[in-house]
Write an enzyme that holds these catalytic residues in place. Sequence first.
Site, mmCIF file in Angstrom:
data_model
loop_
_atom_site.group_PDB
_atom_site.id
_atom_site.type_symbol
_atom_site.label_atom_id
_atom_site.label_comp_id
_atom_site.label_asym_id
_atom_site.label_seq_id
_atom_site.Cartn_x
_atom_site.Cartn_y
_atom_site.Cartn_z
ATOM 1 N N GLY B 49 0.800 -1.216 0.000
ATOM 2 C CA GLY B 49 0.000 0.000 0.000
ATOM 3 C C GLY B 49 0.834 1.268 0.000
ATOM 4 O O GLY B 49 0.520 2.223 -0.716
ATOM 5 N N ASP B 70 10.589 -6.990 -1.698
ATOM 6 C CA ASP B 70 9.376 -7.605 -1.158
ATOM 7 C C ASP B 70 9.372 -9.069 -1.573
ATOM 8 O O ASP B 70 9.640 -9.381 -2.730
ATOM 9 C CB ASP B 70 8.120 -6.895 -1.704
ATOM 10 C CG ASP B 70 6.877 -7.184 -0.857
ATOM 11 O OD1 ASP B 70 6.696 -8.350 -0.451
ATOM 12 O OD2 ASP B 70 6.107 -6.244 -0.601
ATOM 13 N N LYS B 94 5.221 -9.555 -6.231
ATOM 14 C CA LYS B 94 4.941 -8.114 -6.197
ATOM 15 C C LYS B 94 6.050 -7.305 -6.852
ATOM 16 O O LYS B 94 5.786 -6.288 -7.505
ATOM 17 C CB LYS B 94 4.748 -7.653 -4.751
ATOM 18 C CG LYS B 94 3.420 -8.083 -4.161
ATOM 19 C CD LYS B 94 3.207 -7.427 -2.809
ATOM 20 C CE LYS B 94 1.807 -7.781 -2.291
ATOM 21 N NZ LYS B 94 1.579 -7.219 -0.945
ATOM 22 N N ASN B 139 5.265 -4.722 9.432
ATOM 23 C CA ASN B 139 5.499 -5.487 10.669
ATOM 24 C C ASN B 139 6.667 -4.888 11.439
ATOM 25 O O ASN B 139 7.534 -4.228 10.864
ATOM 26 C CB ASN B 139 5.748 -6.966 10.348
ATOM 27 C CG ASN B 139 7.012 -7.146 9.528
ATOM 28 O OD1 ASN B 139 8.107 -7.130 10.067
ATOM 29 N ND2 ASN B 139 6.861 -7.277 8.223
ATOM 30 N N CYS B 196 -3.516 -4.992 9.967
ATOM 31 C CA CYS B 196 -4.494 -4.472 9.002
ATOM 32 C C CYS B 196 -5.337 -5.605 8.430
ATOM 33 O O CYS B 196 -6.483 -5.402 8.041
ATOM 34 C CB CYS B 196 -3.804 -3.728 7.869
ATOM 35 S SG CYS B 196 -3.111 -2.151 8.384
ATOM 36 N N CYS B 345 -12.801 -15.471 15.723
ATOM 37 C CA CYS B 345 -12.725 -14.172 15.053
ATOM 38 C C CYS B 345 -12.486 -14.449 13.576
ATOM 39 O O CYS B 345 -12.814 -15.535 13.098
ATOM 40 C CB CYS B 345 -11.611 -13.307 15.649
ATOM 41 S SG CYS B 345 -9.970 -13.962 15.380
#
Lengths: 93, 388
Positions: B49, B70, B94, B139, B196, B345
């Site tokens: 992002g 990445d 990516k 992170n 996130c 969750c």
Amino acid sequence: MAITILIPTALRAFTDRRGEVQAEGKTVGEAVASFAKAYPDIRRHLYEEDGTLRSFINVYVGEMNVKNLDGVDTRLKDGDTVTLVPAIAGGRV
Amino acid sequence: MSVIPDGRLADLSNEEISRYSRHLLLPEIGVEGQRRIRAAKVLIVGAGGLGAPLALYLAAAGVGVIGVADGDFVEASNLQRQIIHSSKDIDRPKVASARDKIRALNPDVNVAAIGVSLTSANAMEIIKDYDIVADGTDNYQTRYLINDACALLGVPNVYGSIFQFEGQSSVFYAKEGPCYRCLYPSPPPPGLVPSCAEGGVMGVLPGIVGTIQAAEVIKLIVGGNDSLIGRLLLFDAWKMKFRELKIEKDANCPLCGEHPTIFAPIDYERFCGLKKTADEKPVETITALELKARLDNGEKIQLIDIREPHERAIVKFPDAKTIPLGQMSRRAGELNPDIDAVFLCKIGQRSVFAIRALEEAGYAGRMLNLRDGVNAWARDVDKNLPQY
Ligand SMILES: [Zn+2]
């Protein structure tokens, strides 16, 4: 003293999504404690087991970090705003 | 002061003068600034992002060398905000997708696609070839690693971070100001803050924060005065408010303080508490299939959905009692300690926080964590449900 505490998004799950809460106290330590009393689920996020504030949450009064003032003993005036600034770590995901 | 030495500057071609004329017209950048931009080598860590607008704007600006590091692959759920990747890039590395977009935008940019994550073993070797690092990681391990390696090598670290609607940005340049450790000496223990992936993020937020980082990178290159060194910029996209706070250098900082103790990258997994310690009581888990079997058996189980109402609206879990994570300690009395409780969750991460909160509140009943959360139930049991 009536103090406003600004809550970052990361901690709003523990304040019923409120971004701003009212607290009472003559010092930063007292104001944060009065806020934590009203929202007990936030306690473990704010305090270490020994009762000191966690180091990944910075506390600012105005634009100054209380670390560079008198820490939790920093005096507050009526109407002061205290901002909690936790470390956040999103970006790549 | 520019971080690009004069010795590396060369003249601009006529084509470059046309292409970058809007920069040349700014006295703050001008011909000399554009020559510095072309000579600059910038490493972007994370092609996500924040990395997306960073890479695109730095490429458009004509930065000579852009490294993108990445180790991840493009997923569909990235595309809501990572605008350097497209639908056709799903499952590609990516860095490959980023390299293609940068080249298409500006073929003069030399792109280094580094398809691995930064680690203590490779970070110094990778970063030493660059003038500036832009941190677009998600992170704490990598964030502290970048901070430490940059300070040790004397490279400025242009920082950005986001969560939900809120962003932070600063420039950590130990030579001239504080570092990330001066602001946050240690990371939150795992199990206290959601990522996130669980907390969500507004898609345009990294676009804004990453673009702020790109502006800071350009200013460091051309030598702008008012950089974010020593200042923490906070941005709230929902209230549409910016705030600025001061960051002081910490004399006791173990990295950049008066008596440093860190002289090489450390073990960041350990530092961030990701290695299990012997005294930590593990949380009991249950898989979706095991839970299904026990329910089919007619066993009495308390199912506790710790998600908030808006999240339960995405995928409802049948017959669960709902207690949002943020109310867990104060509502502990609603649970029956004589019956097994299963916490669920989205992916089984925040449910661990719920169990820890109840342990601290003194709850004595047996607690089990639904491994991989409601997504596992959708994957293994009720395949009609979506995963999110
Ligand atoms: Zn430092």
